[in-house]
Scaffold this motif. Structure first.
Motif, short mmCIF file in Angstrom:
data_model
loop_
_atom_site.label_atom_id
_atom_site.label_comp_id
_atom_site.label_asym_id
_atom_site.label_seq_id
_atom_site.Cartn_x
_atom_site.Cartn_y
_atom_site.Cartn_z
N MET A 148 0.84 -1.20 0.00
CA MET A 148 0.00 0.00 0.00
C MET A 148 0.87 1.24 0.00
SD MET A 148 -3.25 -0.78 2.47
CE MET A 148 -2.38 -1.86 3.60
N VAL A 149 0.49 2.19 -0.84
CA VAL A 149 1.17 3.49 -0.93
C VAL A 149 0.19 4.58 -0.50
CG1 VAL A 149 2.24 5.18 -2.46
CG2 VAL A 149 2.71 2.74 -2.78
N SER A 150 0.59 5.39 0.46
CA SER A 150 -0.23 6.51 0.92
C SER A 150 0.66 7.74 1.05
CB SER A 150 -0.87 6.20 2.28
OG SER A 150 -1.72 5.08 2.20
N ASP A 175 -3.63 2.50 7.10
CA ASP A 175 -2.99 1.39 6.40
C ASP A 175 -2.97 0.13 7.26
OD1 ASP A 175 -1.86 2.85 3.89
OD2 ASP A 175 -1.29 4.10 5.58
N MET A 176 -2.73 0.32 8.56
CA MET A 176 -2.74 -0.83 9.47
C MET A 176 -4.13 -1.48 9.48
SD MET A 176 0.34 -1.09 10.64
CE MET A 176 0.70 -0.64 8.93
N ASP A 177 -5.16 -0.65 9.48
CA ASP A 177 -6.51 -1.21 9.45
C ASP A 177 -6.77 -1.94 8.15
OD1 ASP A 177 -9.35 -1.42 10.47
OD2 ASP A 177 -9.67 -0.37 8.58
N LEU A 215 4.72 -5.81 7.78
CA LEU A 215 4.02 -6.73 8.67
C LEU A 215 4.17 -8.14 8.12
CD1 LEU A 215 0.61 -4.82 9.12
CD2 LEU A 215 2.71 -4.54 10.45
N THR A 216 4.33 -9.11 9.02
CA THR A 216 4.35 -10.52 8.63
C THR A 216 3.31 -11.25 9.46
OG1 THR A 216 6.73 -10.39 8.20
CG2 THR A 216 5.76 -12.59 8.38
N ALA A 310 -5.98 -1.70 15.23
CA ALA A 310 -5.16 -0.93 14.29
C ALA A 310 -4.16 -0.07 15.04
CB ALA A 310 -6.07 -0.06 13.41
N GLN A 311 -4.59 0.51 16.15
CA GLN A 311 -3.65 1.35 16.90
C GLN A 311 -2.62 0.51 17.64
OE1 GLN A 311 -5.28 4.82 18.58
NE2 GLN A 311 -3.43 5.36 19.70
#
Length: 339
Positions: A148-150, A175-177, A215-216, A310-311
């Protein structure tokens, strides 16, 4: 008629208030904004709402739900008030910059049994939803790797960075969500690295403007998140999902579909200006989902637990970037301050 109150008359508050007021079967009755200025009165005039105070909203038994779009430091206290008053709540992210308060608010909301949505609007974007649906129903095959690119068009002012939660809690949390939404598997490791490469003013606040997170999952699948406070081509919001049978792409939405071609080449319109424009449909759809949640219990795509999780990933990424090492993550990992 579903009656709603909106806390916050700033940029995102206006989006949610106007969307709520436009929904059939819903009415925006109150606006509360602690910031002195004309915004609240102007928004009230556009929506038919009344400008009032916090206590009036929570003492009015006819109010079915509240929209929390005020400053981040108000989110957790308002969630507690909503839980105590048994009012449904739609809350913008993050719940708090203090993770201990995030955990406390999540516990209070879940214990109360109230309906609660978190403002992760990408889950309601038609393109992101199509990617998720093709993965979830097996059409694309097993998701193996997602990127993902933001990137924002320009860096925000330092005054905003100081109170927003910075690059991690304000930006990367979306992005985490989305990683959680697509992978649907426990995360095993988090690795993050960031720098201040663009804005000295942001660096002076102690924040960064350029970030990468990996993330893995427990089965070895991976997600790569690329965040930046400046995108030379404008608001840059893209996704690539590598699956067993398909590669799924979400590209930038251009401001216009017209492409101009001449003998010396062709030009196309730049991406939509910023997130308000890019996710306009998603903001409308998530507000529809909130009203449906209140009216008939239709499950929403986001919950207070999604905000918490997410947090939690964001906090792990902050730790990783600070110590320069991979963080072993899992269902029981908590930041030290909240453990």
């Amino acid at each position: 008629m579903i009656k709603l109150a909106c806390f916050g008359a700033g940029r995102i508050g206006q989006v949610h208030a106007l969307n709520a007021a436009a929904l059939p079967g819903a009415a925006l009755v109150y606006i509360v904004d602690p910031v002195a200025g004309p915004e609240a009165k102007d928004l009230a005039a556009r929506t038919g709402a009344i400008v009032t105070d916090v206590d009036t909203v929570f003492s009015d038994d006819t109010v079915d739900g509240i929209l929390i779009a005020s400053s981040t430091d108000s989110h957790a206290p308002l969630l507690h008030r909503a839980a105590a008053a048994k009012k449904a709540v739609f809350c913008e992210k993050p719940v708090s910059l203090d993770f201990a308060q995030v955990a406390e608010a999540a516990r209070a909301v879940e214990a109360s049994g109230i309906a609660c949505m978190l403002g992760f609007q990408r889950r309601y974007d038609p393109s992101f939803r199509q990617v998720r649906d093709r993965i979830a129903d097996g059409t694309a095959g097993r998701l193996e790797h997602v990127t993902m690119v933001s990137r924002d068009p320009t860096p925000p002012p330092a005054s905003y960075v100081r109170t927003s939660g910075g690059m991690f809690r304000d930006t990367a949390i979306h992005d985490m969500d989305m990683c959680r939404f697509l992978l649907e598997e426990d995360i095993a490791t988090v690795y993050a690295t960031g720098s201040c490469l663009i804005s000295p003013e942001i660096g002076e606040t102690g924040d960064i403007d350029t970030l990468m997170i990996t993330l893995t999952t427990v089965s070895g699948r991976m997600a790569q998140v690329i965040n930046c406070r400046r995108g030379p081509l404008g608001y840059d919001q893209r996704l690539e999902a590598l699956c067993e049978h398909e590669v799924l792409f979400v590209d930038n939405k251009p401001a216009s579909s017209v492409r101009i071609a001449r003998s010396d080449g062709s030009t196309a319109a730049p991406p939509m200006n910023y997130f308000i424009e890019r996710f306009a449909d998603a903001y409308r759809d998530e507000m529809t989902a909130f009203v449906d949640l209140i009216r008939d219990g239709t499950p929403a795509l986001t919950t207070i637990r999604d905000g918490f999780e997410a947090q939690r990933l964001v906090e792990a990424a902050i730790v990783s970037a600070t110590i320069g090492q991979v963080v072993a993550f899992g269902p029981n990992w908590m930041p030290e301050a909240a453990s």
